[in-house]
Motif scaffolding. Structure first.
Motif, PDB file in Angstrom:
ATOM      1  N   ALA A 193       0.832  -1.209   0.000  1.00  0.00           N
ATOM      2  CA  ALA A 193       0.000   0.000   0.000  1.00  0.00           C
ATOM      3  C   ALA A 193       0.867   1.260   0.000  1.00  0.00           C
ATOM      4  O   ALA A 193       0.560   2.246  -0.683  1.00  0.00           O
ATOM      5  CB  ALA A 193      -0.920  -0.006   1.219  1.00  0.00           C
ATOM      6  N   GLU A 194       1.954   1.244   0.758  1.00  0.00           N
ATOM      7  CA  GLU A 194       2.848   2.401   0.812  1.00  0.00           C
ATOM      8  C   GLU A 194       3.560   2.613  -0.522  1.00  0.00           C
ATOM      9  O   GLU A 194       3.765   3.755  -0.948  1.00  0.00           O
ATOM     10  CB  GLU A 194       3.852   2.236   1.944  1.00  0.00           C
ATOM     11  N   GLY A 224       2.271   1.888  -3.430  1.00  0.00           N
ATOM     12  CA  GLY A 224       1.267   2.483  -4.308  1.00  0.00           C
ATOM     13  C   GLY A 224       1.077   3.966  -4.040  1.00  0.00           C
ATOM     14  O   GLY A 224       0.918   4.757  -4.971  1.00  0.00           O
ATOM     15  N   LEU A 225       1.129   4.362  -2.757  1.00  0.00           N
ATOM     16  CA  LEU A 225       0.952   5.767  -2.419  1.00  0.00           C
ATOM     17  C   LEU A 225       2.106   6.616  -2.922  1.00  0.00           C
ATOM     18  O   LEU A 225       1.899   7.727  -3.425  1.00  0.00           O
ATOM     19  CB  LEU A 225       0.801   5.929  -0.904  1.00  0.00           C
ATOM     20  N   ASN A 231       3.734   6.161  -5.547  1.00  0.00           N
ATOM     21  CA  ASN A 231       3.514   6.318  -6.986  1.00  0.00           C
ATOM     22  C   ASN A 231       2.362   7.268  -7.288  1.00  0.00           C
ATOM     23  O   ASN A 231       2.468   8.162  -8.127  1.00  0.00           O
ATOM     24  CB  ASN A 231       3.217   4.950  -7.609  1.00  0.00           C
ATOM     25  N   SER A 232       1.242   7.092  -6.581  1.00  0.00           N
ATOM     26  CA  SER A 232       0.034   7.829  -6.936  1.00  0.00           C
ATOM     27  C   SER A 232      -0.046   9.217  -6.327  1.00  0.00           C
ATOM     28  O   SER A 232      -0.799  10.067  -6.821  1.00  0.00           O
ATOM     29  CB  SER A 232      -1.209   7.034  -6.524  1.00  0.00           C
ATOM     30  N   VAL A 233       0.719   9.485  -5.258  1.00  0.00           N
ATOM     31  CA  VAL A 233       0.624  10.799  -4.618  1.00  0.00           C
ATOM     32  C   VAL A 233       1.067  11.906  -5.581  1.00  0.00           C
ATOM     33  O   VAL A 233       0.567  13.034  -5.520  1.00  0.00           O
ATOM     34  CB  VAL A 233       1.445  10.828  -3.309  1.00  0.00           C
ATOM     35  N   ASP A 291       6.517  11.288   0.623  1.00  0.00           N
ATOM     36  CA  ASP A 291       5.166  11.450   0.085  1.00  0.00           C
ATOM     37  C   ASP A 291       4.756  12.918   0.038  1.00  0.00           C
ATOM     38  O   ASP A 291       4.151  13.384  -0.941  1.00  0.00           O
ATOM     39  CB  ASP A 291       4.161  10.664   0.932  1.00  0.00           C
ATOM     40  N   PHE A 331       4.040  14.978  -3.390  1.00  0.00           N
ATOM     41  CA  PHE A 331       2.765  15.638  -3.623  1.00  0.00           C
ATOM     42  C   PHE A 331       2.999  17.074  -4.106  1.00  0.00           C
ATOM     43  O   PHE A 331       2.375  17.523  -5.080  1.00  0.00           O
ATOM     44  CB  PHE A 331       1.922  15.644  -2.354  1.00  0.00           C
ATOM     45  N   GLN A 336      -4.173   3.241 -10.408  1.00  0.00           N
ATOM     46  CA  GLN A 336      -4.732   2.567  -9.242  1.00  0.00           C
ATOM     47  C   GLN A 336      -5.244   1.168  -9.565  1.00  0.00           C
ATOM     48  O   GLN A 336      -5.063   0.232  -8.783  1.00  0.00           O
ATOM     49  CB  GLN A 336      -5.879   3.410  -8.676  1.00  0.00           C
TER      50      GLN A 336
END
Length: 466
Positions: free
Chosen positions: A59-60, A62-63, A65-67, A116, A120, A409
């Motif tokens: 999960a971390e 993925g975050l 990457n997606s943040v 992160d 962002f 996602q």
């Protein structure tokens, strides 16, 4: 009044000034595009190593990457307002400075929380840049070369992604993820130098009522027009349109233009290009590839082909026209997705089938950059009159980024649950829908002045006969 009588314009031969100014615009746009491409792709290699250093869960990962995409959506939403309020040049300066600072901070991040947050903020800068940079170039180049000039931003972006993969490969032996993330801070700082020397765009000066400055800059950037007459035409267009707002996009005559740009932006990403960019190692593993070639070298070859396709688009976009280039690109994407569906449907992949799949991925990515990848920047900067141009670009690119977030996602879970064949078949259906959409809605704006293009929408999606 001739350009020679302007107090700030150099004496004849005046063509040297437009050429020199044009080179500076091209240089700054290209450097910003390279940095954008590098920062978008650098995490693909760095994540392999920082995940171990920071002991990240799935999960971390993925975050991380997606943040960046979440930040980009916010940046795209505010980018238009920022470019209108402060100027296209000021927005570019903010972007370059933010790139330099946040890239350096990401390389120095002590833990994943800080990483992160910084990513962002870097995403916000990226979102602003993909609105401001094409506007800056489009509003500062002659109509006869505007398509190629704006599409050059995509060449630079793909070049940045190519550089990312080769840098990641070179640094992978020592696991130097901090260098992978931080190297682009240097060109981001250096691009501030030419940016400080350049003016803002003539159309922004007219937007702010600085007519004399607009005439002066128009004489410098576009030798194809009489500067006072062109500035007068821009002023008349602005007076006729009033001030732009997001609400104006929902009313005639620009509701049709808004439908087109939002649809194009969404289809640009939902057809799966960043599934290849973000998850190429997983895709190549499904095909039977393994080792460092899978992780770094094969994606590099794919992006090199994309770079060649984007250069080809620049060479033909102002000759063949926007529509033909766009439709050829989308049509080829749909065909390659059909090939990939057939390849994965065969079951076990080995021998020639594996290389057919690799070739399909390569041609799919190249076709995207030839069509969608090059044209989205052109249409984002051309589709609306000056008061709505930055707002329209923000809306278009926000739709693009939302679709990008959906792909980032959900693509891995679709591959795991539905299988590669069904996943690529679904993307193929979306590509066919994109082809139909573009064939119905995309205007041909080749060789048109920006102020002319509003007449297309005013006449219900047709060029006036005169």
């Amino acid at each position: 009044m001739s350009t020679a009588t302007l107090p700030t314009t150099p004496p004849p031969p005046s063509s040297r000034t437009p050429r020199r100014t044009g080179r500076l615009f091209a240089l700054t746009g290209a450097v910003v595009g390279v940095i954008y491409g590098y920062d978008t792709g650098s995490i693909s290699g760095a994540l392999v190593f920082l995940s171990k250093d920071f002991h990240l869960t799935e999960a971390e990962k993925g975050l991380v990457n997606s943040v960046l995409v979440f930040g980009s959506i916010l940046g795209a939403l505010i980018g238009g307002k920022l470019a209108d309020a402060l100027g296209r040049k000021a927005a570019m300066l903010i972007v370059a400075g933010s790139y330099a600072v946040f890239v350096a901070l990401s390389a120095l991040a002590p833990n994943v929380v800080v990483l992160d947050i910084v990513r962002f903020l870097l995403g916000v800068a990226i979102g602003i840049s993909i609105v401001a940079a094409p506007l800056y170039v489009a509003e500062s180049t002659p109509a006869r070369i505007r398509g190629a000039s704006v599409a050059a931003y995509q060449v630079a972006t793909v070049a940045g992604i190519v550089i990312t993969y080769f840098v990641n490969w070179g640094l992978s032996g020592g696991g130097h993820w901090r260098w992978m993330l931080g190297l682009s801070a240097i060109p981001a700082a250096l691009v501030l130098i030419p940016l400080l020397r350049l003016p803002d765009t003539p159309r922004w000066y007219v937007l702010k009522g600085r007519t004399e400055r607009a005439v002066e800059v128009m004489a410098r950037v576009d030798p194809d027009v009489e500067p006072r007459a062109e500035v007068a035409a821009v002023g008349a267009a602005l007076a006729g349109e009033g001030r732009g707002s997001a609400r104006s996009l929902l009313r005639k005559p620009y509701a049709r233009a808004a439908f087109f740009v939002v649809g194009l932006g969404f289809f640009c990403q939902i057809t799966g290009i960043n599934a290849v960019t973000y998850y190429s190692p997983q895709i190549f593993e499904e095909m039977g590839f393994s080792g460092n070639g899978q992780s770094f070298l094969l994606p590099s070859f794919v992006q090199l082909a994309s770079l060649a396709a984007t250069v080809l688009a620049i060479l033909v976009i102002d000759r063949l026209g926007r529509r033909l280039v766009l439709l050829c690109g989308i049509g080829t994407m749909a065909a390659m997705l059909a090939v990939l569906t057939a390849v994965f449907a065969t079951g076990e992949l080995h021998g020639a089938t594996t290389w057919i799949g690799f070739a399909a991925i390569l041609l799919f990515t190249a076709a995207f950059n030839f069509g969608f990848g090059s044209l989205i920047w052109v249409y984002a900067s051309e589709a609306f009159p000056a008061p709505l141009r930055s707002t329209g670009a923000s809306v278009m690119l926000t739709a693009d980024l939302v679709a990008n977030l959906l792909i980032a996602q959900f693509f891995p879970s679709l591959m795991a649950r539905a299988g590669a064949a069904r996943t690529f078949a679904g993307l193929g259906v979306l590509a066919l829908a994109a082809l139909i959409f573009a064939s119905v809605t995309a205007p041909e704006t080749k060789g048109r002045q920006l102020e002319e293009i509003r007449d297309y929408w005013r006449h219900g999606g047709r060029w006036p006969s005169s």
